[in-house]
Scaffold this motif. Structure first.
Motif, PDB file in Angstrom:
ATOM      1  N   VAL A 133       0.828  -1.206   0.000  1.00  0.00           N
ATOM      2  CA  VAL A 133       0.000   0.000   0.000  1.00  0.00           C
ATOM      3  C   VAL A 133       0.855   1.245   0.000  1.00  0.00           C
ATOM      4  O   VAL A 133       0.588   2.218  -0.715  1.00  0.00           O
ATOM      5  CB  VAL A 133      -0.968  -0.026   1.201  1.00  0.00           C
ATOM      6  CG1 VAL A 133      -1.623   1.332   1.387  1.00  0.00           C
ATOM      7  CG2 VAL A 133      -2.004  -1.111   1.039  1.00  0.00           C
ATOM      8  N   GLN A 134       1.950   1.239   0.809  1.00  0.00           N
ATOM      9  CA  GLN A 134       2.819   2.403   0.849  1.00  0.00           C
ATOM     10  C   GLN A 134       3.480   2.654  -0.501  1.00  0.00           C
ATOM     11  O   GLN A 134       3.618   3.795  -0.956  1.00  0.00           O
ATOM     12  CB  GLN A 134       3.885   2.201   1.933  1.00  0.00           C
ATOM     13  CG  GLN A 134       3.338   2.156   3.346  1.00  0.00           C
ATOM     14  CD  GLN A 134       2.715   3.480   3.772  1.00  0.00           C
ATOM     15  OE1 GLN A 134       2.989   4.545   3.194  1.00  0.00           O
ATOM     16  NE2 GLN A 134       1.862   3.423   4.791  1.00  0.00           N
ATOM     17  N   GLN A 135       3.902   1.564  -1.173  1.00  0.00           N
ATOM     18  CA  GLN A 135       4.495   1.723  -2.499  1.00  0.00           C
ATOM     19  C   GLN A 135       3.507   2.359  -3.480  1.00  0.00           C
ATOM     20  O   GLN A 135       3.845   3.263  -4.249  1.00  0.00           O
ATOM     21  CB  GLN A 135       4.956   0.363  -3.040  1.00  0.00           C
ATOM     22  CG  GLN A 135       6.084  -0.274  -2.243  1.00  0.00           C
ATOM     23  CD  GLN A 135       6.433  -1.662  -2.756  1.00  0.00           C
ATOM     24  OE1 GLN A 135       5.965  -2.083  -3.810  1.00  0.00           O
ATOM     25  NE2 GLN A 135       7.282  -2.372  -1.988  1.00  0.00           N
ATOM     26  N   VAL A 136       2.269   1.881  -3.470  1.00  0.00           N
ATOM     27  CA  VAL A 136       1.264   2.393  -4.402  1.00  0.00           C
ATOM     28  C   VAL A 136       0.945   3.852  -4.097  1.00  0.00           C
ATOM     29  O   VAL A 136       0.741   4.667  -5.018  1.00  0.00           O
ATOM     30  CB  VAL A 136      -0.008   1.524  -4.353  1.00  0.00           C
ATOM     31  CG1 VAL A 136      -1.135   2.154  -5.170  1.00  0.00           C
ATOM     32  CG2 VAL A 136       0.292   0.127  -4.844  1.00  0.00           C
ATOM     33  N   ILE A 137       0.926   4.216  -2.807  1.00  0.00           N
ATOM     34  CA  ILE A 137       0.656   5.613  -2.458  1.00  0.00           C
ATOM     35  C   ILE A 137       1.705   6.519  -3.080  1.00  0.00           C
ATOM     36  O   ILE A 137       1.396   7.583  -3.631  1.00  0.00           O
ATOM     37  CB  ILE A 137       0.608   5.779  -0.920  1.00  0.00           C
ATOM     38  CG1 ILE A 137      -0.644   5.107  -0.360  1.00  0.00           C
ATOM     39  CG2 ILE A 137       0.641   7.255  -0.541  1.00  0.00           C
ATOM     40  CD1 ILE A 137      -0.701   5.107   1.168  1.00  0.00           C
ATOM     41  N   GLU A 138       2.990   6.091  -3.003  1.00  0.00           N
ATOM     42  CA  GLU A 138       4.043   6.899  -3.580  1.00  0.00           C
ATOM     43  C   GLU A 138       3.947   6.948  -5.106  1.00  0.00           C
ATOM     44  O   GLU A 138       4.165   7.987  -5.721  1.00  0.00           O
ATOM     45  CB  GLU A 138       5.419   6.361  -3.140  1.00  0.00           C
ATOM     46  CG  GLU A 138       5.688   6.483  -1.661  1.00  0.00           C
ATOM     47  CD  GLU A 138       5.670   7.944  -1.200  1.00  0.00           C
ATOM     48  OE1 GLU A 138       6.119   8.815  -1.985  1.00  0.00           O
ATOM     49  OE2 GLU A 138       5.170   8.204  -0.092  1.00  0.00           O
ATOM     50  N   LEU A 139       3.609   5.803  -5.708  1.00  0.00           N
ATOM     51  CA  LEU A 139       3.526   5.750  -7.163  1.00  0.00           C
ATOM     52  C   LEU A 139       2.389   6.627  -7.702  1.00  0.00           C
ATOM     53  O   LEU A 139       2.493   7.193  -8.790  1.00  0.00           O
ATOM     54  CB  LEU A 139       3.315   4.302  -7.641  1.00  0.00           C
ATOM     55  CG  LEU A 139       4.540   3.385  -7.535  1.00  0.00           C
ATOM     56  CD1 LEU A 139       4.163   1.955  -7.881  1.00  0.00           C
ATOM     57  CD2 LEU A 139       5.662   3.868  -8.446  1.00  0.00           C
ATOM     58  N   THR A 140       1.311   6.755  -6.949  1.00  0.00           N
ATOM     59  CA  THR A 140       0.121   7.467  -7.430  1.00  0.00           C
ATOM     60  C   THR A 140      -0.035   8.850  -6.834  1.00  0.00           C
ATOM     61  O   THR A 140      -1.090   9.475  -6.952  1.00  0.00           O
ATOM     62  CB  THR A 140      -1.146   6.646  -7.103  1.00  0.00           C
ATOM     63  OG1 THR A 140      -1.229   6.484  -5.670  1.00  0.00           O
ATOM     64  CG2 THR A 140      -1.124   5.296  -7.789  1.00  0.00           C
ATOM     65  N   ARG A 141       1.011   9.342  -6.165  1.00  0.00           N
ATOM     66  CA  ARG A 141       0.886  10.625  -5.496  1.00  0.00           C
ATOM     67  C   ARG A 141       0.477  11.740  -6.471  1.00  0.00           C
ATOM     68  O   ARG A 141      -0.313  12.616  -6.141  1.00  0.00           O
ATOM     69  CB  ARG A 141       2.217  10.974  -4.800  1.00  0.00           C
ATOM     70  CG  ARG A 141       2.165  12.269  -3.986  1.00  0.00           C
ATOM     71  CD  ARG A 141       3.497  12.510  -3.296  1.00  0.00           C
ATOM     72  NE  ARG A 141       3.831  11.419  -2.417  1.00  0.00           N
ATOM     73  CZ  ARG A 141       3.384  11.320  -1.155  1.00  0.00           C
ATOM     74  NH1 ARG A 141       2.599  12.276  -0.670  1.00  0.00           N
ATOM     75  NH2 ARG A 141       3.714  10.302  -0.409  1.00  0.00           N
ATOM     76  N   ALA A 142       1.016  11.707  -7.654  1.00  0.00           N
ATOM     77  CA  ALA A 142       0.681  12.768  -8.621  1.00  0.00           C
ATOM     78  C   ALA A 142      -0.816  12.746  -8.948  1.00  0.00           C
ATOM     79  O   ALA A 142      -1.436  13.792  -9.128  1.00  0.00           O
ATOM     80  CB  ALA A 142       1.518  12.588  -9.887  1.00  0.00           C
ATOM     81  N   LYS A 143      -1.401  11.554  -8.993  1.00  0.00           N
ATOM     82  CA  LYS A 143      -2.813  11.433  -9.372  1.00  0.00           C
ATOM     83  C   LYS A 143      -3.733  11.954  -8.280  1.00  0.00           C
ATOM     84  O   LYS A 143      -4.687  12.682  -8.564  1.00  0.00           O
ATOM     85  CB  LYS A 143      -3.133   9.968  -9.688  1.00  0.00           C
ATOM     86  CG  LYS A 143      -4.593   9.709 -10.043  1.00  0.00           C
ATOM     87  CD  LYS A 143      -4.955  10.308 -11.388  1.00  0.00           C
ATOM     88  CE  LYS A 143      -6.371   9.934 -11.793  1.00  0.00           C
ATOM     89  NZ  LYS A 143      -6.776  10.535 -13.090  1.00  0.00           N
ATOM     90  N   TRP A 144      -3.432  11.599  -6.996  1.00  0.00           N
ATOM     91  CA  TRP A 144      -4.384  11.974  -5.949  1.00  0.00           C
ATOM     92  C   TRP A 144      -4.034  13.287  -5.255  1.00  0.00           C
ATOM     93  O   TRP A 144      -4.847  13.817  -4.502  1.00  0.00           O
ATOM     94  CB  TRP A 144      -4.536  10.848  -4.910  1.00  0.00           C
ATOM     95  CG  TRP A 144      -3.274  10.415  -4.212  1.00  0.00           C
ATOM     96  CD1 TRP A 144      -2.493   9.356  -4.532  1.00  0.00           C
ATOM     97  CD2 TRP A 144      -2.683  11.010  -3.065  1.00  0.00           C
ATOM     98  NE1 TRP A 144      -1.434   9.241  -3.682  1.00  0.00           N
ATOM     99  CE2 TRP A 144      -1.532  10.246  -2.747  1.00  0.00           C
ATOM    100  CE3 TRP A 144      -2.993  12.121  -2.260  1.00  0.00           C
ATOM    101  CZ2 TRP A 144      -0.699  10.551  -1.675  1.00  0.00           C
ATOM    102  CZ3 TRP A 144      -2.177  12.413  -1.182  1.00  0.00           C
ATOM    103  CH2 TRP A 144      -1.035  11.638  -0.906  1.00  0.00           C
ATOM    104  N   ARG A 145      -2.821  13.832  -5.492  1.00  0.00           N
ATOM    105  CA  ARG A 145      -2.480  15.091  -4.828  1.00  0.00           C
ATOM    106  C   ARG A 145      -2.147  16.198  -5.829  1.00  0.00           C
ATOM    107  O   ARG A 145      -2.780  17.255  -5.834  1.00  0.00           O
ATOM    108  CB  ARG A 145      -1.303  14.888  -3.872  1.00  0.00           C
ATOM    109  CG  ARG A 145      -1.049  16.129  -3.002  1.00  0.00           C
ATOM    110  CD  ARG A 145       0.191  15.968  -2.163  1.00  0.00           C
ATOM    111  NE  ARG A 145       1.413  15.953  -2.986  1.00  0.00           N
ATOM    112  CZ  ARG A 145       2.653  15.866  -2.474  1.00  0.00           C
ATOM    113  NH1 ARG A 145       2.827  15.751  -1.167  1.00  0.00           N
ATOM    114  NH2 ARG A 145       3.701  15.860  -3.285  1.00  0.00           N
ATOM    115  N   ASP A 146      -1.153  15.990  -6.679  1.00  0.00           N
ATOM    116  CA  ASP A 146      -0.642  17.080  -7.515  1.00  0.00           C
ATOM    117  C   ASP A 146      -1.663  17.536  -8.564  1.00  0.00           C
ATOM    118  O   ASP A 146      -1.935  18.735  -8.701  1.00  0.00           O
ATOM    119  CB  ASP A 146       0.653  16.636  -8.206  1.00  0.00           C
ATOM    120  CG  ASP A 146       1.737  16.285  -7.197  1.00  0.00           C
ATOM    121  OD1 ASP A 146       1.611  16.731  -6.032  1.00  0.00           O
ATOM    122  OD2 ASP A 146       2.686  15.572  -7.562  1.00  0.00           O
ATOM    123  N   VAL A 147      -2.216  16.596  -9.326  1.00  0.00           N
ATOM    124  CA  VAL A 147      -3.159  16.968 -10.388  1.00  0.00           C
ATOM    125  C   VAL A 147      -4.403  17.642  -9.822  1.00  0.00           C
ATOM    126  O   VAL A 147      -4.825  18.703 -10.328  1.00  0.00           O
ATOM    127  CB  VAL A 147      -3.510  15.730 -11.242  1.00  0.00           C
ATOM    128  CG1 VAL A 147      -4.608  16.078 -12.251  1.00  0.00           C
ATOM    129  CG2 VAL A 147      -2.270  15.201 -11.951  1.00  0.00           C
TER     130      VAL A 147
END
Length: 938
Positions: free
Chosen positions: A638-652
């Protein structure tokens, strides 16, 4: 008068007139000829005589000798018709005359003009007396008497009259004989015509007496009689047929004259009205069969037609009433047609007794009304699916339309032998209370009509007042006298009874009973269908769920088959990347940590791509035996996926001013699970992306793990992804796992949740989706926990080296793959030959095998499957045919598909999937070169 005398006299008269006229004309012509001829001769002789005398008198005039002149004139005594003569000198004076004593007053005083002319009864002439050619000495005057001419003409006339009389007599006598040749045939025709006219016998024929015109007339007359005879026979036969038709007509035929008197009356009219033909003929129709209320209209209609040629009731059938002889009035249908014959007008009426027809029409209309009522009731109950409403519609319709005084429907219990009142009509409610037959009332079956009814028979009691059984007595106590009980049958079993009652005895006709019987059949069918409907609806819902699941599986299967072709191309494209990456990591010890990290990331990404591509067709399947399972800590994943998808759920989202809050609720003592980390990582990534898309205005995204207790002491691990987005309705929730189903429009592919579903199936995980519109969505995986912490991965990565160096033939149509395999195998110390395509591979192997002893040439053949013209199957077959012991390895993008579907080609010892793994390739090379080839591919 001439036209009225007998034909014989006409013929004689015509002959006499004709012959007399001809003879008279002949005589007249003869007399005229004689008259003209006499005068001409007289003129000619007189002219000659005058010329002679004028010549003789020349000397007397020339010498003026009167005596010689008188002597010359006296010579005329030889011509007695000359009554006077004179000579005139050149001056026109009288010179001498004849006879001598002739008075001078009887002669012209002066010499007349030269020439001759007839005057009255005389011929007067003046002849010039000339000496020589030109010298005129005087004029000779002569006067001749024509009395002899008239005497001769009288004689001729007498002779003509005598001959005419004799001719008339001869003609008369001859015509009396010859006229018979004309009159007898004519009289014969006249007698024949008279006989035909008198006796009306058209078989009479006139006798033909000759071949002349009268004979032709006789033939034409006889031919005309033959035609008239045939027509008369036809008319008589027609009259006979007409009379037969009239006598056998089902309608009364009445013919009246223009005064309304009956002139024809057929037997049907005698039967219908009671008057015989002899009695009816001559009677006034209006006074005989027309009701008094219609007589004035009848007479007025006749007068109107006679005056204007129009009538309101002519040439069309109308329904009226008529009178019998006994005064009885009945309904008839009458059609009146006017008949004109010259100036006379008659009226022919066709009259049909329609009493029975009207009764039949009333019966038919009543039946139609009943059928319409049955149809309306059937239609009404067909729209209802529960017994209560069906029964209520039936009873209410009977009360309103039949009608009945009391009605109810009871359900029958065969085990208890009871009827339970289920529905009572609205108008029957008061009487039902009085009879104790309200709804849910129980009626025992006694040995009366009800016992017959529950056996399937319709029961009709015309008068229940004297029936001693309890149920009829109960109804009679409420004032009811007639009863009908109709069974409700379904599949030959009675499950209810329809009861209808009226207060009047004999209140139901046979048609009413038949209608109630038919209605009970429809009600029974509708009630049975209503019972079946509930069962069918439940079965349908179960079938729909099964069908939904089956369709979902089939769609996923179709997607996998479609994606396998794409997977082949992608596998070919990433094969060189995989080979070179593994080679660099394995053989380049001088790499920096960053470079090794990058290469490791590239290797994992390529492996993930390969796994994803392989799963494009296989995500609908259960977990394959070949799936590499490792012990996984879901919290770390889960932690790995959070880092991988950070741009999708935070930056964009932040670029649009939207904030998505991420929460993690990870259980600290979470058991490990066995699985493929790349697949679970892809599934979590898809779920996070979907959750972000479901919160366009921001919200909370929660990732949660926890352990669950299962039956038998087993442990389960739950992994949840929750959002506070728009959620899904029930229909969308049911379809969200189907391939290509999306609610994102053109932005979505419809593959994300389908891939998630495939991952869950391969890991034997339970996938649960909780969602509601505007309440968010929670997607939950439930994995089985690992049995122990010491379980090792199913497949370990090892560096496997073959026992000896080999001569390897690589056959492929992709130059990048050929070059990658050649370089890697050469680094392992092998000798590598390459061939671009199937035919080149076969040629290379055969050439090498021909110049070396068996097993001293090419040791192993690595070939692709899909190649133009000559594919890998034919390459393997050709190699095995030339060297059966030479191992053949098929390296193809369809490798896993071939193994799963059991379609491994013949003559192939191993099948490997692209992109290849070096450890796997080395292990297979070692196995095939140190042990005998396996009988079938792995």
């Amino acid at each position: 008068m001439f036209s009225n005398i007998p034909i014989r006299r006409k013929v004689i008269a015509m002959l006499l007139l004709t012959s007399g006229t001809v003879l008279l004309l002949t005589c007249l012509a003869f007399i005229a000829y004689e008259f003209q001829s006499f005068r001409h001769n007289m003129l000619r002789s007189t002219t000659t005589l005058a010329q002679v005398i004028a010549t003789n008198a020349t000397a007397a005039l020339a010498f003026d000798n009167e005596d010689d002149a008188a002597e010359i004139l006296n010579a005329l005594t030889a011509e007695p018709q000359i009554v006077a003569a004179a000579l005139y000198d050149g001056n026109g004076a009288l010179f001498a005359r004849y006879p001598v004593g002739q008075p001078a007053s009887n002669l012209p005083s002066r010499a007349p003009t030269d020439g001759y002319r007839f005057a009255e009864s005389y011929l007067i002439g003046a002849e010039p007396v000339k000496q020589g050619t030109n010298k005129r000495l005087g004029t000779l005057y002569l006067q001749l008497d024509q009395s002899s001419l008239y005497t001769q003409l009288k004689l001729y006339s007498l002779i003509a009259m005598t001959m005419t009389a004799l001719a008339f007599l001869g003609a008369y006598l001859l015509s009396r004989v010859l006229q018979r040749q004309i009159t007898e045939p004519v009289l014969n025709l006249a007698h024949a015509a008279s006989a035909v006219a008198t006796h009306h016998d058209y078989s009479i024929r006139a006798q033909k007496l000759g071949e002349d015109e009268v004979g032709s007339l006789t033939d034409a007359f006889n031919q005309m009689l033959g035609q008239i005879q045939a027509q008369d026979l036809s008319v008589r036969e027609s009259e006979t047929r007409v009379r037969a038709v009239l006598d056998s007509a089902l309608s009364a035929v009445v013919v009246i004259d223009e005064h309304g008197a009956i002139i024809e009356w057929n037997p049907r009219a005698e039967q219908m009205f009671g008057w015989s033909r002899q009695e009816a003929l001559g009677l006034d129709l209006a006074d005989t069969i027309v009701p008094e209320s219609l007589r004035q209209a009848h007479r007025h209609g006749m007068q109107r037609y006679l005056q204007s040629g129009d009538g309101p009731v002519l040439n069309r059938a109308i329904e009226l009433s008529a009178l019998r002889r006994d005064g009885g009035e009945f309904a008839v249908e009458i059609s009146i047609s006017p008949l004109r014959s010259g100036a006379a007008t008659t009226f022919c009426g066709f009259i049909t007794d329609i009493t029975e027809r009207q009764q039949a029409q009333r019966n038919v209309q009543e039946q139609v009304n009943r059928l319409d009522l049955l149809h309306r009731i059937t239609h009404a109950i067909g729209e209802r699916q529960d017994l209560k409403s069906i029964f209520q519609v039936v009873i209410r319709s009977l009360e309103d339309n039949l009608p009945i005084d009391f009605g109810c429907i009871c359900l029958y219990s065969a085990s208890e032998q009871l009827l339970t009142v289920t529905s009572v009509g609205v108008r029957s409610g008061t009487l039902a209370l009085e009879l104790a037959m309200t709804e849910q009332a129980r009626i025992p079956i006694d040995q009366n009509g009800l016992s017959h009814c529950v056996q399937g028979n319709l029961v009709y009691e015309p008068d229940i007042g004297g029936v001693a059984f309890p149920f009829p007595r109960r109804l009679a106590g409420g004032g009811l006298r007639s009863l009908v009980a109709a069974p409700l049958l379904a599949e030959s079993k009675v499950f209810g009874v329809l009861i209808a009652a009226r207060r009047a005895p004999n209140g139901f006709s046979s048609k009413d009973c038949e209608f109630l019987r038919q209605l009970s059949e429809h009600v029974a069918l509708a009630a049975h269908q209503a019972q079946l409907y509930t069962s069918l609806q439940q079965a349908y819902e179960e079938l729909r769920q099964s069908q939904h699941t089956t369709m979902q599986q089939e769609r996923l299967r179709a997607l996998g088959q479609m994606a396998s072709g794409v997977a082949h191309d992608i596998n070919n494209a990433i094969s060189p990347v995989t080979l070179y990456t593994e080679t660099l990591l394995e053989r380049e010890p001088g790499l920096s940590d960053r470079a090794r990290t990058y290469l490791g990331t590239i290797q994992r990404a390529v492996e993930d791509v390969a796994q994803t591509v392989n799963r494009m067709r296989e995500f609908y399947r259960p977990r394959e035996a070949q799936l590499s399972l490792n012990r996984i800590n879901l919290n770390d994943l889960v932690q790995q996926v959070i880092e991988l998808t950070r741009a999708k759920w935070r930056d964009v989202p932040q670029q649009r001013g939207v904030v998505i809050k991420l929460l993690t609720e990870l259980s600290p003592q979470l058991p490990s699970v066995m699985g493929a980390d790349n697949e679970i990582r892809d599934a979590l990534t898809n779920l996070i992306f979907n959750a972000v898309d479901a919160m366009p205005d921001g919200g909370t995204l929660t990732l949660r793990t926890r352990s669950l207790a299962a039956s038998g002491g087993a442990v389960q691990v739950a992994l949840e992804v929750s959002d506070t987005g728009v959620g899904m309705d029930e229909e969308t929730r049911r379809q969200c796992l189907e391939p290509f189903f999306t609610t994102k429009g053109e932005r979505g592919t419809g593959m994300g949740l389908a891939m998630v579903y495939g991952m869950a199936q391969r890991h034997s995980a339970d996938l649960q989706i909780d969602s509601a519109t505007m309440e968010g969505t929670t997607v939950r995986f439930v994995f089985a926990g690992a049995l122990s912490a010491t379980d090792a991965p199913k497949h370990l990565r090892t560096n496997v080296q073959p026992l000896s160096l080999l001569h390897v033939l690589v056959v492929d149509d992709d130059p990048l793959i050929i070059e990658a395999l050649r370089e890697i195998l050469q680094r392992d110390g092998h000798r590598v030959s390459t061939a671009d395509g199937g035919q080149a591979g076969i040629d290379t192997f055969l050439n090498t095998h021909t110049h070396h002893a068996a097993n001293a040439g090419i040791d192993v053949v690595v070939t692709d499957l899909g190649m133009p013209y000559i594919d890998g199957r034919r390459v393997a077959a050709a190699i095995k045919a030339a060297a059966p012991t030479t191992p053949v390895i098929m390296l193809t993008g369809w490798g896993q598909r071939l193994l799963d579907d059991g379609e491994a080609p013949a003559h192939v010892d191993r099948v490997l999937s692209k992109p290849p793994k070096l450890d796997e390739l080395r292990r297979v090379l070692m196995e095939l070169t140190t042990t005998p080839p396996a009988a079938s591919p792995l």
